[in-house]
Design a protein around this motif. Structure first.
Motif, PDB file in Angstrom:
ATOM      1  N   HIS A 158       0.413  -1.283  -0.498  1.00 35.02           N
ATOM      2  CA  HIS A 158      -0.373   0.534  -0.007  1.00 35.02           C
ATOM      3  C   HIS A 158       1.212   1.400  -0.156  1.00 35.02           C
ATOM      4  O   HIS A 158       0.584   2.169  -0.365  1.00 35.02           O
ATOM      5  CB  HIS A 158      -0.646  -0.109   1.409  1.00 35.02           C
ATOM      6  N   ALA A 159       1.378   1.100   1.343  1.00 31.29           N
ATOM      7  CA  ALA A 159       2.597   2.219   1.296  1.00 31.29           C
ATOM      8  C   ALA A 159       3.109   2.250  -0.657  1.00 31.29           C
ATOM      9  O   ALA A 159       3.699   3.930  -0.874  1.00 31.29           O
ATOM     10  CB  ALA A 159       4.106   1.770   1.910  1.00 31.29           C
ATOM     11  N   ILE A 160       4.060   1.614  -1.421  1.00 31.60           N
ATOM     12  CA  ILE A 160       4.504   1.426  -2.519  1.00 31.60           C
ATOM     13  C   ILE A 160       3.731   2.212  -3.145  1.00 31.60           C
ATOM     14  O   ILE A 160       4.062   2.796  -4.203  1.00 31.60           O
ATOM     15  CB  ILE A 160       5.125   0.704  -2.988  1.00 31.60           C
ATOM     16  N   THR A 161       2.076   1.569  -3.698  1.00 37.13           N
ATOM     17  CA  THR A 161       1.744   1.769  -4.859  1.00 37.13           C
ATOM     18  C   THR A 161       1.119   3.467  -4.478  1.00 37.13           C
ATOM     19  O   THR A 161       0.931   4.132  -5.165  1.00 37.13           O
ATOM     20  CB  THR A 161       0.735   1.307  -4.842  1.00 37.13           C
ATOM     21  N   SER A 162       0.792   4.290  -3.517  1.00 31.59           N
ATOM     22  CA  SER A 162       0.819   5.327  -2.980  1.00 31.59           C
ATOM     23  C   SER A 162       1.693   6.138  -3.854  1.00 31.59           C
ATOM     24  O   SER A 162       1.239   7.446  -3.523  1.00 31.59           O
ATOM     25  CB  SER A 162       0.603   5.465  -1.729  1.00 31.59           C
TER      26      SER A 162
ATOM     27  N   GLY B 268      -3.091   5.019  -2.455  1.00 30.50           N
ATOM     28  CA  GLY B 268      -2.984   3.759  -2.789  1.00 30.50           C
ATOM     29  C   GLY B 268      -3.947   2.773  -3.054  1.00 30.50           C
ATOM     30  O   GLY B 268      -4.482   3.399  -3.446  1.00 30.50           O
ATOM     31  N   VAL B 269      -2.793   1.655  -3.094  1.00 30.82           N
ATOM     32  CA  VAL B 269      -4.548   0.013  -3.605  1.00 30.82           C
ATOM     33  C   VAL B 269      -5.565   0.343  -2.923  1.00 30.82           C
ATOM     34  O   VAL B 269      -5.145   0.721  -2.182  1.00 30.82           O
ATOM     35  CB  VAL B 269      -3.547  -0.999  -3.966  1.00 30.82           C
ATOM     36  N   GLN B 270      -6.697   0.604  -3.625  1.00 32.69           N
ATOM     37  CA  GLN B 270      -7.696   0.318  -3.201  1.00 32.69           C
ATOM     38  C   GLN B 270      -8.796  -0.770  -3.131  1.00 32.69           C
ATOM     39  O   GLN B 270      -9.303  -1.343  -2.151  1.00 32.69           O
ATOM     40  CB  GLN B 270      -8.587   1.418  -3.530  1.00 32.69           C
ATOM     41  N   VAL B 271      -8.666  -1.709  -4.760  1.00 33.37           N
ATOM     42  CA  VAL B 271      -9.164  -3.069  -4.476  1.00 33.37           C
ATOM     43  C   VAL B 271      -8.395  -3.862  -5.333  1.00 33.37           C
ATOM     44  O   VAL B 271      -7.635  -3.434  -5.432  1.00 33.37           O
ATOM     45  CB  VAL B 271     -10.180  -3.300  -5.441  1.00 33.37           C
ATOM     46  N   ILE B 272      -7.681  -4.773  -4.607  1.00 32.46           N
ATOM     47  CA  ILE B 272      -6.982  -6.447  -5.465  1.00 32.46           C
ATOM     48  C   ILE B 272      -8.031  -7.247  -5.646  1.00 32.46           C
ATOM     49  O   ILE B 272      -8.803  -7.546  -4.635  1.00 32.46           O
ATOM     50  CB  ILE B 272      -5.990  -6.836  -4.076  1.00 32.46           C
ATOM     51  N   GLU B 273      -8.286  -7.590  -6.591  1.00 29.81           N
ATOM     52  CA  GLU B 273      -9.168  -9.074  -6.856  1.00 29.81           C
ATOM     53  C   GLU B 273      -8.022 -10.380  -6.773  1.00 29.81           C
ATOM     54  O   GLU B 273      -7.418 -10.428  -7.841  1.00 29.81           O
ATOM     55  CB  GLU B 273      -9.747  -8.296  -8.298  1.00 29.81           C
ATOM     56  N   GLY B 274      -8.611 -11.287  -6.499  1.00 31.17           N
ATOM     57  CA  GLY B 274      -8.401 -12.525  -7.143  1.00 31.17           C
ATOM     58  C   GLY B 274      -9.401 -13.702  -7.806  1.00 31.17           C
ATOM     59  O   GLY B 274     -10.320 -11.985  -8.160  1.00 31.17           O
ATOM     60  N   GLU B 275      -9.554 -14.497  -8.396  1.00 36.61           N
ATOM     61  CA  GLU B 275     -10.524 -15.130  -8.793  1.00 36.61           C
ATOM     62  C   GLU B 275     -11.933 -15.196  -8.247  1.00 36.61           C
ATOM     63  O   GLU B 275     -12.914 -14.930  -8.775  1.00 36.61           O
ATOM     64  CB  GLU B 275      -9.864 -16.159 -10.042  1.00 36.61           C
ATOM     65  N   THR B 276     -11.693 -15.231  -7.347  1.00 35.56           N
ATOM     66  CA  THR B 276     -12.921 -15.919  -6.239  1.00 35.56           C
ATOM     67  C   THR B 276     -13.538 -14.762  -5.537  1.00 35.56           C
ATOM     68  O   THR B 276     -14.063 -15.106  -4.596  1.00 35.56           O
ATOM     69  CB  THR B 276     -12.956 -17.065  -5.868  1.00 35.56           C
ATOM     70  N   PHE B 277     -12.000 -13.765  -5.460  1.00 32.57           N
ATOM     71  CA  PHE B 277     -12.188 -12.825  -3.892  1.00 32.57           C
ATOM     72  C   PHE B 277     -11.915 -11.387  -4.335  1.00 32.57           C
ATOM     73  O   PHE B 277     -11.252 -11.990  -5.070  1.00 32.57           O
ATOM     74  CB  PHE B 277     -12.070 -13.741  -2.626  1.00 32.57           C
ATOM     75  N   LYS B 278     -12.567 -10.732  -3.574  1.00 35.72           N
ATOM     76  CA  LYS B 278     -11.378  -9.156  -3.736  1.00 35.72           C
ATOM     77  C   LYS B 278     -11.738  -8.736  -2.522  1.00 35.72           C
ATOM     78  O   LYS B 278     -12.360  -8.736  -1.265  1.00 35.72           O
ATOM     79  CB  LYS B 278     -12.407  -8.035  -4.789  1.00 35.72           C
ATOM     80  N   MET B 279     -10.046  -8.024  -2.037  1.00 33.26           N
ATOM     81  CA  MET B 279      -9.909  -7.100  -1.312  1.00 33.26           C
ATOM     82  C   MET B 279      -9.999  -5.713  -0.531  1.00 33.26           C
ATOM     83  O   MET B 279      -9.953  -5.455  -1.436  1.00 33.26           O
ATOM     84  CB  MET B 279      -8.213  -7.151  -0.558  1.00 33.26           C
ATOM     85  N   ASN B 280     -11.038  -5.322  -0.045  1.00 36.86           N
ATOM     86  CA  ASN B 280     -11.347  -3.561  -0.316  1.00 36.86           C
ATOM     87  C   ASN B 280     -10.367  -3.235   0.837  1.00 36.86           C
ATOM     88  O   ASN B 280     -10.544  -3.339   2.111  1.00 36.86           O
ATOM     89  CB  ASN B 280     -12.626  -3.362   0.016  1.00 36.86           C
TER      90      ASN B 280
ATOM     91  N   GLY C 148      -3.965   6.823   9.500  1.00 40.04           N
ATOM     92  CA  GLY C 148      -3.364   5.289   8.528  1.00 40.04           C
ATOM     93  C   GLY C 148      -3.140   3.956   9.507  1.00 40.04           C
ATOM     94  O   GLY C 148      -3.039   3.050   8.896  1.00 40.04           O
ATOM     95  N   THR C 149      -4.363   4.267   9.692  1.00 40.64           N
ATOM     96  CA  THR C 149      -5.115   2.370  10.189  1.00 40.64           C
ATOM     97  C   THR C 149      -5.876   2.474   8.639  1.00 40.64           C
ATOM     98  O   THR C 149      -6.107   3.048   8.420  1.00 40.64           O
ATOM     99  CB  THR C 149      -6.389   3.344  11.291  1.00 40.64           C
ATOM    100  N   LYS C 150      -5.561   0.714   8.590  1.00 39.21           N
ATOM    101  CA  LYS C 150      -6.605   0.397   7.710  1.00 39.21           C
ATOM    102  C   LYS C 150      -7.315  -0.580   7.760  1.00 39.21           C
ATOM    103  O   LYS C 150      -6.937  -1.324   8.851  1.00 39.21           O
ATOM    104  CB  LYS C 150      -5.509  -0.174   6.558  1.00 39.21           C
ATOM    105  N   PHE C 151      -8.116  -0.522   6.993  1.00 39.32           N
ATOM    106  CA  PHE C 151      -9.766  -1.761   7.394  1.00 39.32           C
ATOM    107  C   PHE C 151      -9.387  -2.164   5.676  1.00 39.32           C
ATOM    108  O   PHE C 151      -9.350  -1.769   4.784  1.00 39.32           O
ATOM    109  CB  PHE C 151     -11.089  -1.092   7.213  1.00 39.32           C
TER     110      PHE C 151
END
Lengths: 241, 136
Positions: B44-48, B58-70, B77-80
């Protein structure tokens, strides 16, 4: 011609304003040339509270009757109060006693303010003398003044005639507090107990007031404020009958 | 349409809260969760800094084939991080609500130490009522 009619008027206004600016500018420049005089003036006006911003002690107390404090800001403040106190005590009983003391200081002021306002607003202000009416006053009016809503119940102990209980199903000050398991006896409403103790003391009904968690399924934060009255109060109550 | 898991990562990259809801993702060991959270923090720090024009989030969504991370980054600085199914449309609003609950039940709780793991019954129960079993 309808257009030209207002136009000269406008020009007159602009002319006058222009002239006034011209009139003002020499005075301002002359002020700048004499820095000591205007700075003296400005220092006087800044130290003196102007007519729009009176001193906090001069503000009318009745104007803030319906004013409310942000619950979030208060929650943060109270959280800091508990953390600060916790660092300076040893044990849960000590912490509760400290919170009680802090609440007591608030309670004396709250009572004074409530009595003052009651005297100002009603034609025949009355001082409560009977125990039950005093307890009712604490249950409704004090709670309303401090928390914005009445308490949920007032009960008398079955076993001990000198014990009364005020029950709050969801105390405002504990709404965001989760007490860890190893301190489960702690009730942060000791602060409220202190307020109640001060009010009762101030009305000459001395008592020991403590607070206890009495959770139910529906109200996990339910808290009982236990009032244990001094003997003298009950004796006087007998005489008044 | 499912919410699989919720993480809270503190501003130093430590995982302070992890809770799983619906089945559908294999459970990892707690150590693997910690490593994943720390790695995500670094990514996240590097993508920003990646954006060619000016600053970026920074990155907000990362997608896989069956799931995504939001990922929701707060100003402190806290991340959910919310792991959902691909088609879940509620992730953003759920994350906002989680942030609300965090501000109420964690930050206003005098028994919580900042940057330390969250052990607060109030937070647990309110997250439970918000997300439930994870099936929407």
């Amino acid at each position: 011609m309808a257009y030209t009619q207002p136009h000269p008027r406008l020009s007159v206004v602009s002319n006058s304003s222009h002239s006034s600016v011209d009139h003002l500018s020499p005075t301002t420049t002359s002020r700048f040339s004499l820095p000591s005089v205007p700075s003296l003036h400005s220092s006087i006006t800044t130290t003196k509270p102007g007519p729009n911003r009176p001193n906090i002690y001069d503000r009318p107390l009745n104007k803030t009757r319906s004013a409310e404090v942000s619950a979030s800001a208060f929650a943060f403040l109270f959280s800091e109060v508990v953390q600060y106190t916790q660092k300076r005590v040893s044990g849960i009983n000590d912490l509760e006693r400290q919170l009680n003391t802090l609440g007591y200081r608030l309670g004396t002021r709250a009572l004074e303010l409530m009595v003052w306002r009651a005297e100002g607003s009603s034609k025949a202000p009355k001082r409560e003398l009977k125990l039950l009416s005093v307890l009712m006053m604490v249950h409704t009016q004090v709670w309303k003044a401090v928390f914005g809503k009445g308490a949920d119940a007032l009960e008398r102990s079955v076993e001990n005639p000198d014990e009364y209980m005020i029950i709050d199903n969801d105390p405002l000050i504990e709404r965001h507090i989760s007490v860890p398991r190893d301190m489960s006896q702690l009730s942060c409403s000791s602060f409220t107990a202190g307020i109640v103790e001060a009010v009762l003391d101030g009305l000459s009904f001395p008592a020991r007031v403590t607070s206890h968690n009495t959770p139910t399924v529906q109200y996990p934060n339910r808290t009982t404020i236990l009032i244990k009255l001094e003997k003298s109060v009950l004796e006087r109550e007998e005489l008044l009958k | 349409m499912a919410i699989f898991s919720l993480w809270v990562i503190n501003k130093a990259g430590g995982l302070v809260y992890q809770r799983s809801f619906a089945d559908g993702l294999a459970a990892l060991t707690s150590n693997e969760y910690l490593v994943l959270a720390g790695t995500l923090h670094g990514i996240h720090a590097i993508t920003s800094r990646l954006s060619p024009i000016g600053s970026s989030s920074g990155v907000q969504v990362i997608e896989g084939e069956t799931f995504k991370m939001n990922i929701l980054l707060t100003v402190t600085g806290t991340k959910f991080v919310l792991i959902t199914s691909i088609k879940d449309p509620t992730a953003d609003s759920v994350l906002q609500k989680v942030y609300d609950i965090y501000a109420d039940a964690v930050m206003k709780n005098p028994f919580h130490t900042p940057e330390m793991p969250i052990r607060s019954e109030g937070f647990d129960s309110r997250i439970g009522t918000l997300i439930g079993t994870g099936q929407t």
